[in-house]
Design an enzyme around this catalytic site. Structure first.
Site, PDB file in Angstrom:
ATOM      1  N   PRO A  53       0.986  -1.205   0.004  1.00 14.40           N
ATOM      2  CA  PRO A  53       0.160   0.018   0.212  1.00 14.40           C
ATOM      3  C   PRO A  53       0.879   1.028   0.066  1.00 14.40           C
ATOM      4  O   PRO A  53       1.470   1.349   0.815  1.00 14.40           O
ATOM      5  CB  PRO A  53      -0.917  -0.132   1.431  1.00 14.40           C
ATOM      6  CG  PRO A  53       0.131  -1.003   2.268  1.00 14.40           C
ATOM      7  CD  PRO A  53       0.709  -2.031   1.199  1.00 14.40           C
ATOM      8  N   VAL A  55       0.364   5.657  -0.590  1.00  6.98           N
ATOM      9  CA  VAL A  55      -0.383   6.756  -0.889  1.00  6.98           C
ATOM     10  C   VAL A  55      -0.008   7.247  -2.046  1.00  6.98           C
ATOM     11  O   VAL A  55       0.999   7.546  -2.395  1.00  6.98           O
ATOM     12  CB  VAL A  55      -0.147   7.749   0.174  1.00  6.98           C
ATOM     13  CG1 VAL A  55      -1.023   9.283  -0.015  1.00  6.98           C
ATOM     14  CG2 VAL A  55      -0.561   7.230   1.652  1.00  6.98           C
ATOM     15  N   GLN A 123      -6.812  -1.529   1.888  1.00  4.90           N
ATOM     16  CA  GLN A 123      -6.124  -0.899   3.023  1.00  4.90           C
ATOM     17  C   GLN A 123      -6.616   0.303   3.891  1.00  4.90           C
ATOM     18  O   GLN A 123      -7.020   1.189   2.987  1.00  4.90           O
ATOM     19  CB  GLN A 123      -4.555  -0.526   3.089  1.00  4.90           C
ATOM     20  CG  GLN A 123      -4.063  -0.614   4.399  1.00  4.90           C
ATOM     21  CD  GLN A 123      -2.680   0.066   4.650  1.00  4.90           C
ATOM     22  OE1 GLN A 123      -2.317   1.340   4.137  1.00  4.90           O
ATOM     23  NE2 GLN A 123      -1.669  -1.062   5.138  1.00  4.90           N
ATOM     24  N   CYS A 152       1.706   3.153   9.591  1.00  3.19           N
ATOM     25  CA  CYS A 152       1.878   4.574   9.247  1.00  3.19           C
ATOM     26  C   CYS A 152       2.449   5.538  10.310  1.00  3.19           C
ATOM     27  O   CYS A 152       1.713   5.779  11.402  1.00  3.19           O
ATOM     28  CB  CYS A 152       0.698   5.261   8.554  1.00  3.19           C
ATOM     29  SG  CYS A 152       0.868   7.058   7.815  1.00  3.19           S
TER      30      CYS A 152
END
Length: 544
Positions: A53, A55, A123, A152
């Site tokens: 995953p 961003v 996610q 994160c």
């Protein structure tokens, strides 16, 4: 365009998922009972190469590209729970996709297609078991599994109680996972970072395992470490050897340039599965068994998928910039930096004609893109009216729904403002309209801006008439410039043909371009003088 499944010994064809019916959330009563017995389908997380995953990177085109090059599973970018909960599910018949659309600004929050069915893992970022389960039940028919981001380290996540903050709030973390395991019928996983104390990391992973999750991703860095810091492969190995569920190793991009490096990283971490982030971001063909492809080939294929699946220009531009890395300072990189539309991006790699033809076909097929975006009807307190509810007389209506009692005539066109069409501030529509007024001895234009949700629309009062664009912009400045363009167009200062050529307007569906598309299935934009539009049935980057 069907994607070819690589002939890999690790791929389990039986792991493809089928849609699961919605189920009602019940609080977890026994999370350690066999969750697989309640699942309509499952995933074997062993021996998997996974797109991590990321961003702004894990959108549909990049996920499809990773699958095409040999990834077994692909994760979406982290999507915050409330953003999904305010989205509406739409079947996009033109693209053949399922879209979740943000009701406040019309943007695509999540888009998926049949080519990634059974392979795409959603996610989510969450700090609430209730919201997480609501998202899971809403999305479980369209994704293969759900992963909770517990790694994160960004301030936004930590301050919201999400991401790595959950590692320091174990009761909340377990409640979220238990709620999902009990509340949805697709696999649930989480992704964590290692703790400074390895024993604490192992103990934490065991606690998370006890919730019934099917696998756990482990990033071999602590919350304070960054990609330049070495990955702790021994810590990942300690967790992998202590758990009975599969562990997916993550964080090894510094040593990964090809598939063989991925496998070696897995061996050093005592795992059989690896989640690749930055190395795949730089060149997604890192998954290929036959070795990576030249970067230009990867970019062209990525652009082809981006146009095919109507990806936003801003997201496409960002991903290509990440691929270029140090080449961003090259002539090609600078040209990309100056690009604002999908057409301009594709022209750099000689794919402009494909882009034009595809987008015009979508336009004439009636795709619902940004040009069709309107604010929702607003309740008295500013909240959206739920779908299916009839607004009462006291509810505020959007601009176009309100009766127009103003005595001045309203001139309206669907025009958007594209900043890159104007070489300097003096050529901007508002500047041109000001000079037009001065030269003709007219009073200056008066601007009124309306905001609904996160969208803006301006109306100009000028020389006894009003002018507005039906295109709702994403900021006040662009809305005013778009209205000025409409005014200049109606007063003959701007040419309709020129606005179509530079992408500010789309051609009429009964115009020359429509005939070309109907007869040949494509459009020769240069010959017909038609628009240069982007994949959202409009010509602009997200900021437009």
């Amino acid at each position: 365009m069907a994607l070819q499944q690589a002939n890999l010994p690790w791929v389990d064809e039986n792991s493809r998922l089928t849609p699961a019916p919605r189920c009602v959330y019940q609080p977890a009563t026994n999370a350690t009972s066999n969750p697989a017995s309640r699942m309509k389908s499952d995933i074997d997380y062993r021996n998997k190469l996974v797109l991590a995953p990321m961003v702004r990177v894990g959108t549909l085109p990049m996920r499809l590209l990773a699958l095409e090059y040999g990834a077994d599973l692909v994760y979406t970018e982290e999507i915050i729970d409330w953003k999904l909960l305010r989205a509406e599910r739409h079947t996009n018949e033109v693209l053949g996709t399922i879209d979740y659309i943000d009701t406040t600004d019309g943007t695509v929050v999540f888009r998926t297609c049949p080519d990634e069915r059974g392979k795409v893992v959603l996610q989510i970022g969450t700090a609430s078991a209730e919201r997480a389960v609501a998202v899971g039940q809403m999305m479980q028919n369209d994704v293969a599994a759900i992963d909770v981001n517990m790694g994160c380290p960004k301030d936004f996540s930590i301050k919201g109680g999400m991401g790595v903050a959950l590692l320091y709030d174990l009761p909340r973390a377990k409640a979220i996972l238990e709620g999902l395991v009990q509340g949805v019928r697709i696999p649930v996983t989480c992704k964590i970072r290692v703790m400074p104390d390895l024993d604490e990391t192992v103990a934490l992973a065991k606690e998370l395992q006890s919730t019934g999750i099917r696998a756990i991703g482990v990033h071999g860095r602590t919350k304070t470490e960054r990609p330049r810091d070495p990955v702790n492969e021994d810590a990942i190995a300690r967790v992998a050897n202590a758990l009975h569920i599969p562990v997916i190793a993550n964080g090894g991009s510094q040593s990964i340039t090809r598939r063989h490096d991925i496998l070696r990283f897995a061996q050093r971490c005592s795992t059989t599965s690896v989640m690749v982030a930055r190395a795949a971001e730089w060149n997604c063909s890192v998954f290929r068994a036959d070795g990576p492809l030249p970067l230009d080939d990867v970019i062209r294929r990525y652009l082809e998928l981006s146009v095919r699946y109507d990806n936003s220009p801003s997201n496409t531009k960002y991903c290509v910039q990440m691929m270029l890395r140090s080449l961003q300072e090259s002539p090609i990189g600078r040209r990309l930096l100056d690009s604002q539309t999908m057409q301009q991006i594709c022209d750099i790699w000689e794919m402009g004609e494909y882009c034009r033809e595809t987008q015009l076909r979508y336009h004439f097929a009636g795709i619902k893109g940004r040009r069709a975006c309107r604010p929702r009807t607003q309740s008295g307190d500013g909240g959206p009216v739920a779908e299916g509810n009839e607004p009462t007389a006291s509810k505020k209506q959007c601009l176009e729904e309100s009766p127009d009692s103003d005595p001045e005539p309203l001139n309206e066109e669907n025009v958007c403002f594209i900043r890159s069409n104007f070489i300097d501030d003096n050529s901007l529509p508002k500047s041109k309209l000001y000079l037009h007024a001065v030269r003709n001895g007219l009073p200056r234009a008066q601007y009124e801006v309306q905001q609904k949700d996160k969208l803006f629309r301006a109306t100009i009062r000028f020389d006894g008439q009003r002018y507005t664009s039906s295109f709702w912009e994403k900021n006040k400045r662009y809305a005013e410039q778009a209205a000025a363009l409409v005014c200049l167009l109606k007063r003959g200062v701007e040419s309709r043909d020129e606005l179509i050529r530079n992408g500010a307007m789309l051609p009429a569906k009964n115009g020359p371009a429509a005939a070309v598309v109907e007869q040949t299935g494509s459009s020769k934009a240069d010959a017909a003088g038609e628009s240069e539009t982007n994949g959202e049935a409009r010509p602009m980057v997200e900021s437009c």
